[in-house]
Design a protein around this motif. Structure first.
Motif, mmCIF file in Angstrom:
data_model
loop_
_atom_site.group_PDB
_atom_site.id
_atom_site.type_symbol
_atom_site.label_atom_id
_atom_site.label_comp_id
_atom_site.label_asym_id
_atom_site.label_seq_id
_atom_site.Cartn_x
_atom_site.Cartn_y
_atom_site.Cartn_z
ATOM 1 N N LYS A 180 0.827 -1.204 0.000
ATOM 2 C CA LYS A 180 0.000 0.000 0.000
ATOM 3 C C LYS A 180 0.864 1.258 0.000
ATOM 4 O O LYS A 180 0.576 2.225 -0.721
ATOM 5 C CB LYS A 180 -0.927 -0.008 1.222
ATOM 6 C CG LYS A 180 -1.861 1.177 1.300
ATOM 7 C CD LYS A 180 -2.771 1.074 2.523
ATOM 8 C CE LYS A 180 -3.694 2.284 2.621
ATOM 9 N NZ LYS A 180 -4.585 2.179 3.820
ATOM 10 N N GLU A 181 1.941 1.250 0.786
ATOM 11 C CA GLU A 181 2.822 2.408 0.867
ATOM 12 C C GLU A 181 3.578 2.620 -0.440
ATOM 13 O O GLU A 181 3.761 3.757 -0.884
ATOM 14 C CB GLU A 181 3.808 2.232 2.022
ATOM 15 C CG GLU A 181 4.522 3.492 2.428
ATOM 16 C CD GLU A 181 3.590 4.559 2.954
ATOM 17 O OE1 GLU A 181 3.671 5.707 2.472
ATOM 18 O OE2 GLU A 181 2.753 4.244 3.835
ATOM 19 N N VAL A 182 4.010 1.537 -1.059
ATOM 20 C CA VAL A 182 4.724 1.629 -2.337
ATOM 21 C C VAL A 182 3.830 2.283 -3.393
ATOM 22 O O VAL A 182 4.271 3.145 -4.161
ATOM 23 C CB VAL A 182 5.177 0.232 -2.800
ATOM 24 C CG1 VAL A 182 5.638 0.268 -4.254
ATOM 25 C CG2 VAL A 182 6.314 -0.270 -1.917
ATOM 26 N N ALA A 183 2.567 1.884 -3.423
ATOM 27 C CA ALA A 183 1.627 2.475 -4.382
ATOM 28 C C ALA A 183 1.401 3.953 -4.095
ATOM 29 O O ALA A 183 1.347 4.781 -5.015
ATOM 30 C CB ALA A 183 0.306 1.715 -4.348
ATOM 31 N N ALA A 184 1.285 4.306 -2.809
ATOM 32 C CA ALA A 184 1.047 5.701 -2.429
ATOM 33 C C ALA A 184 2.255 6.577 -2.750
ATOM 34 O O ALA A 184 2.104 7.742 -3.150
ATOM 35 C CB ALA A 184 0.702 5.786 -0.943
ATOM 36 N N LEU A 185 3.460 6.038 -2.578
ATOM 37 C CA LEU A 185 4.689 6.804 -2.823
ATOM 38 C C LEU A 185 5.069 6.840 -4.294
ATOM 39 O O LEU A 185 5.935 7.625 -4.679
ATOM 40 C CB LEU A 185 5.839 6.205 -2.015
ATOM 41 C CG LEU A 185 5.732 6.284 -0.490
ATOM 42 C CD1 LEU A 185 6.836 5.463 0.165
ATOM 43 C CD2 LEU A 185 5.796 7.733 -0.016
ATOM 44 N N ASP A 186 4.450 5.982 -5.096
ATOM 45 C CA ASP A 186 4.749 5.890 -6.523
ATOM 46 C C ASP A 186 6.227 5.573 -6.749
ATOM 47 O O ASP A 186 6.930 6.239 -7.507
ATOM 48 C CB ASP A 186 4.379 7.192 -7.243
ATOM 49 C CG ASP A 186 4.359 7.023 -8.761
ATOM 50 O OD1 ASP A 186 4.211 5.880 -9.214
ATOM 51 O OD2 ASP A 186 4.512 8.035 -9.473
ATOM 52 N N ILE A 187 6.695 4.520 -6.063
ATOM 53 C CA ILE A 187 8.064 4.046 -6.225
ATOM 54 C C ILE A 187 8.028 2.572 -6.605
ATOM 55 O O ILE A 187 6.947 1.973 -6.701
ATOM 56 C CB ILE A 187 8.881 4.218 -4.926
ATOM 57 C CG1 ILE A 187 8.263 3.377 -3.797
ATOM 58 C CG2 ILE A 187 8.969 5.688 -4.539
ATOM 59 C CD1 ILE A 187 9.091 3.354 -2.521
ATOM 60 N N ALA A 188 9.179 1.986 -6.814
ATOM 61 C CA ALA A 188 9.266 0.560 -7.120
ATOM 62 C C ALA A 188 10.268 -0.093 -6.193
ATOM 63 O O ALA A 188 11.379 0.415 -6.010
ATOM 64 C CB ALA A 188 9.669 0.342 -8.573
ATOM 65 N N LEU A 189 9.877 -1.217 -5.598
ATOM 66 C CA LEU A 189 10.786 -2.050 -4.819
ATOM 67 C C LEU A 189 11.148 -3.255 -5.675
ATOM 68 O O LEU A 189 10.280 -4.020 -6.075
ATOM 69 C CB LEU A 189 10.133 -2.511 -3.514
ATOM 70 C CG LEU A 189 9.871 -1.455 -2.444
ATOM 71 C CD1 LEU A 189 9.227 -2.105 -1.225
ATOM 72 C CD2 LEU A 189 11.155 -0.752 -2.049
ATOM 73 N N LEU A 190 12.434 -3.411 -5.942
ATOM 74 C CA LEU A 190 12.880 -4.478 -6.827
ATOM 75 C C LEU A 190 13.673 -5.509 -6.030
ATOM 76 O O LEU A 190 14.796 -5.226 -5.600
ATOM 77 C CB LEU A 190 13.736 -3.909 -7.953
ATOM 78 C CG LEU A 190 14.213 -4.891 -9.021
ATOM 79 C CD1 LEU A 190 13.018 -5.521 -9.722
ATOM 80 C CD2 LEU A 190 15.113 -4.192 -10.031
ATOM 81 N N PRO A 191 13.111 -6.702 -5.799
ATOM 82 C CA PRO A 191 13.851 -7.719 -5.040
ATOM 83 C C PRO A 191 14.964 -8.336 -5.868
ATOM 84 O O PRO A 191 14.854 -8.450 -7.093
ATOM 85 C CB PRO A 191 12.770 -8.758 -4.712
ATOM 86 C CG PRO A 191 11.758 -8.610 -5.799
ATOM 87 C CD PRO A 191 11.761 -7.150 -6.172
ATOM 88 N N ILE A 192 16.031 -8.734 -5.200
ATOM 89 C CA ILE A 192 17.128 -9.414 -5.876
ATOM 90 C C ILE A 192 16.758 -10.873 -6.094
ATOM 91 O O ILE A 192 15.757 -11.370 -5.560
ATOM 92 C CB ILE A 192 18.437 -9.320 -5.068
ATOM 93 C CG1 ILE A 192 18.247 -9.975 -3.686
ATOM 94 C CG2 ILE A 192 18.880 -7.878 -4.932
ATOM 95 C CD1 ILE A 192 19.519 -10.037 -2.859
#
Length: 242
Positions: free
Chosen positions: A122-134
């Motif tokens: 939810k926070e990632v969507a609100a911040l408009d960022i991307a978390l990329l797992p290794i």
């Protein structure tokens, strides 16, 4: 095969001049029920051998190449909600002082289950960022932050003695801050970023990757200062006074 594909995807991302790259991880301070009652840092706490109930404190940190590191101390084991809160605080700082409001922010992380909770998504969507797992079992792909933790851990070897839990925590926090302020600067983050990119070039060739110092050949071009190319748009509400 997965590592090679991951490195190629990252290379495409790095070619975008409007993308800022950062690296995030967390370390746990746990009980060690051995004879010496030592204290140690561990990026992953194996539940089988050392349950999360043994975690006394967690440190979340984010390396931003060419700028430095952001970190936060958290009581006990870190939850998805606390991880999401750190992301929000870090991204707000980045948007204000490092890049503009329209730049893409890509944060590389490991595969800890906590990173996939509803609060984080939810926070990632609100911040408009991307978390990329290794790729799993490939900590070297998150090299800059892994090396940062390794640097701090070597300066935080403590034993319990008779000073108590509160004093131990205070010592760890104090030593962590001192080590970071003394050793971690823009030059170090650029060096870690450089080694990370060199390691990816090796990985793309299908060769094994190790957590050792790597250096590129002369043909490899690396823009170490890519994160410095952003403009910032800080807006202030000015109140006219008489």
């Amino acid at each position: 095969m997965y590592r090679v594909a991951w490195c190629r995807i990252i290379e495409d991302i790095l070619n975008d001049p409007n993308t800022l790259i950062a690296f995030i991880d967390e370390a746990a301070v746990t009980n060690c029920e051995g004879r010496k009652y030592g204290r140690a840092y561990a990026a992953i706490t194996p539940v089988l051998n050392n349950p999360l109930s043994k975690v006394k404190m967690t440190v979340i940190a984010m390396i931003i190449p060419s700028f430095g590191v952001l970190y936060k101390f958290i009581d006990n084991a870190c939850t998805g909600l606390q991880y999401a809160q750190f992301l929000r605080e870090a991204v707000h700082f980045i948007r204000r002082y490092i890049c503009n409001s329209v730049a893409d922010i890509i944060i590389i992380e490991d595969n800890c289950p906590m990173h996939c909770t509803k609060e984080v998504e939810k926070e990632v969507a609100a911040l408009d960022i991307a978390l990329l797992p290794i790729v799993q079992y490939s900590p070297s792909l998150n090299g800059p932050i892994e090396n940062y933790y390794g640097l701090v851990k070597t300066n935080n070897i403590l034993t319990k003695g008779a000073i108590g839990e509160i004093a131990i925590r205070s010592n760890i926090e104090s030593n962590w801050k001192e080590t970071t302020n003394k050793l971690v600067d823009e030059e170090l983050t650029e060096m870690l970023f450089y080694e990370w990119k060199c390691r990816m070039q090796i990985c793309k060739k299908g060769m094994p990757i190790y957590s050792t110092h790597e250096y590129a050949n002369e043909e490899m071009k690396i823009n170490l200062n890519r994160n410095l190319n952003f403009s910032t748009n800080r807006v202030y509400n000015l109140v006219e006074t008489k």
